[in-house]
Design a protein around this motif. Structure first.
Motif, short mmCIF file in Angstrom:
data_model
loop_
_atom_site.label_atom_id
_atom_site.label_comp_id
_atom_site.label_asym_id
_atom_site.label_seq_id
_atom_site.Cartn_x
_atom_site.Cartn_y
_atom_site.Cartn_z
N ASP A 125 37.00 48.86 69.20
CA ASP A 125 37.86 48.00 70.00
C ASP A 125 37.85 48.54 71.41
O ASP A 125 37.60 49.74 71.63
N ILE A 126 38.16 47.68 72.38
CA ILE A 126 38.31 48.13 73.76
C ILE A 126 39.66 47.67 74.28
O ILE A 126 40.24 46.72 73.76
N LEU A 127 40.14 48.35 75.28
CA LEU A 127 41.30 47.91 76.04
C LEU A 127 40.74 47.38 77.34
O LEU A 127 40.09 48.11 78.09
N THR A 128 40.93 46.09 77.58
CA THR A 128 40.36 45.48 78.77
C THR A 128 41.08 45.99 80.01
O THR A 128 42.25 46.36 79.96
N SER A 129 40.36 46.02 81.11
CA SER A 129 40.98 46.39 82.39
C SER A 129 41.50 45.11 83.04
O SER A 129 41.13 44.01 82.66
N GLY A 130 42.36 45.27 83.99
CA GLY A 130 42.89 44.09 84.67
C GLY A 130 44.41 44.04 84.61
O GLY A 130 45.07 44.98 84.19
N GLN A 131 44.96 42.91 85.05
CA GLN A 131 46.42 42.73 85.14
C GLN A 131 47.10 42.82 83.77
O GLN A 131 48.13 43.45 83.63
N ILE A 132 46.53 42.15 82.79
CA ILE A 132 47.11 42.15 81.45
C ILE A 132 46.09 42.73 80.48
O ILE A 132 45.20 42.03 80.00
N PRO A 133 46.19 44.03 80.19
CA PRO A 133 45.22 44.65 79.29
C PRO A 133 45.40 44.15 77.86
O PRO A 133 46.51 44.03 77.37
N LEU A 134 44.29 43.82 77.22
CA LEU A 134 44.30 43.36 75.83
C LEU A 134 43.38 44.25 75.00
O LEU A 134 42.33 44.69 75.48
N ARG A 135 43.77 44.48 73.76
CA ARG A 135 42.89 45.21 72.85
C ARG A 135 42.01 44.18 72.16
O ARG A 135 42.50 43.25 71.52
N VAL A 136 40.68 44.35 72.32
CA VAL A 136 39.71 43.36 71.86
C VAL A 136 38.70 44.02 70.92
O VAL A 136 38.17 45.09 71.23
N TYR A 137 38.45 43.35 69.79
CA TYR A 137 37.43 43.81 68.84
C TYR A 137 36.04 43.56 69.42
O TYR A 137 35.75 42.49 69.93
N ASP A 190 43.79 60.60 66.41
CA ASP A 190 44.94 60.49 65.52
C ASP A 190 44.39 60.41 64.09
O ASP A 190 43.97 59.35 63.63
N ARG A 191 44.39 61.55 63.42
CA ARG A 191 43.78 61.64 62.09
C ARG A 191 44.54 60.80 61.07
O ARG A 191 43.95 60.20 60.17
N GLU A 192 45.84 60.77 61.20
CA GLU A 192 46.66 60.03 60.24
C GLU A 192 46.41 58.52 60.34
O GLU A 192 46.32 57.82 59.34
N SER A 193 46.26 58.03 61.55
CA SER A 193 46.00 56.59 61.76
C SER A 193 44.50 56.27 61.75
O SER A 193 44.12 55.11 61.86
N ARG A 194 43.66 57.31 61.70
CA ARG A 194 42.20 57.17 61.65
C ARG A 194 41.64 56.47 62.89
O ARG A 194 40.84 55.54 62.79
N VAL A 195 42.08 56.93 64.07
CA VAL A 195 41.64 56.32 65.34
C VAL A 195 41.30 57.41 66.35
O VAL A 195 42.04 58.36 66.51
N LEU A 196 40.16 57.21 67.02
CA LEU A 196 39.79 58.03 68.17
C LEU A 196 39.98 57.16 69.41
O LEU A 196 39.46 56.04 69.47
N GLU A 197 40.72 57.65 70.37
CA GLU A 197 40.98 56.90 71.60
C GLU A 197 40.29 57.61 72.76
O GLU A 197 40.53 58.79 73.00
N ILE A 198 39.42 56.90 73.45
CA ILE A 198 38.68 57.46 74.58
C ILE A 198 39.14 56.75 75.84
O ILE A 198 38.82 55.57 76.06
N VAL A 255 36.41 47.48 80.88
CA VAL A 255 36.94 48.37 79.84
C VAL A 255 37.67 49.53 80.48
O VAL A 255 37.15 50.17 81.40
N SER A 256 38.88 49.83 79.96
CA SER A 256 39.58 51.04 80.40
C SER A 256 39.65 52.08 79.29
O SER A 256 39.77 53.26 79.56
N LYS A 257 39.59 51.63 78.02
CA LYS A 257 39.62 52.55 76.88
C LYS A 257 38.73 52.02 75.75
O LYS A 257 38.58 50.81 75.59
N PHE A 258 38.20 52.96 75.00
CA PHE A 258 37.49 52.64 73.75
C PHE A 258 38.33 53.18 72.60
O PHE A 258 38.88 54.28 72.68
N PHE A 259 38.40 52.41 71.53
CA PHE A 259 39.05 52.85 70.30
C PHE A 259 38.00 52.79 69.19
O PHE A 259 37.38 51.75 68.97
N VAL A 260 37.80 53.91 68.52
CA VAL A 260 36.90 53.96 67.38
C VAL A 260 37.76 54.31 66.17
O VAL A 260 38.30 55.41 66.09
N SER A 261 37.91 53.35 65.27
CA SER A 261 38.72 53.58 64.08
C SER A 261 37.83 53.49 62.85
O SER A 261 36.72 52.98 62.91
#
Length: 188
Positions: A165-177, A125-133, A86-92
């Motif tokens: 959701d998370i943003l995976t670490s590695g060569q091709i980062p993917l956003r995964v639920y 981002d209050r308008e999009s209702r997402v916290l990005e860590i 994991v490189s990022k957490f998204f809490v929406s």
């Protein structure tokens, strides 16, 4: 006279048994409610989430009273859900019910196996209702994570869905639920 005494003794014995059963029944129903209060989603029959294993556990340290300032919300992600780095957490959160609470982005903590890890940036981002860590260092797969939001202003009374959701670490980062926390704020 002897039969009356025997009958009285039998009734007394049965009433003690019934009283004991009633008391133990009350205790069994009371203790789970005390120990699990604001600790998980409880019994959720119609959640809208297809897979029950996608419902994640949470804890509200100060009882989740609506509009309360200073709440600490602990959103837990079990290690079995983090099968990739994991490189990022998204809490929406959903548009309805309207979230009128406030996150204090300076009081967010990410704990891995009980220890805090450094965070590069937190963006709400209050308008999009997402916290990005954004984590300073990528997290290894198979870690147990707790996202701790301190000094939270609780929203109005209701049930809120927080999606992880998370943003995976590695060569091709993917956003995964990863899963969803079903958090209730109530006056009880």
């Amino acid at each position: 006279m002897k039969t009356v005494k025997t009958l009285t003794i039998e009734i007394f014995k049965h009433s003690k048994v019934l009283a004991s059963l009633a008391l133990s029944g009350c205790l069994f129903t009371l203790f789970p409610n005390l120990s699990m209060a604001n600790g998980n989603s409880g019994l959720v029959i119609f959640s809208g989430i297809e897979n029950r294993s996608d419902i994640l556990e949470y804890k509200l340290d100060f009882n989740g009273r609506p509009k309360f300032y200073g709440e600490r919300m602990r959103l837990r992600v079990p290690k079995k859900k983090l099968t990739q780095g994991v490189s990022k957490f998204f809490v929406s959160y959903l548009k309805d019910p309207k979230f009128d609470g406030k996150f204090n982005t300076k009081s967010v903590n990410v704990r891995v196996d009980g220890k805090s890890i450094p965070i590069r940036e937190i963006y709400w981002d209050r308008e999009s209702r997402v916290l990005e860590i954004d984590l300073e260092k990528d997290l290894e797969a198979g870690s147990s994570v707790e996202l701790v939001f301190s000094n939270l202003k609780n929203p109005s009374s209701g049930t809120y869905y927080f999606i992880c959701d998370i943003l995976t670490s590695g060569q091709i980062p993917l956003r995964v639920y990863v899963g969803t926390w079903i958090v209730s704020f109530s006056r009880t």
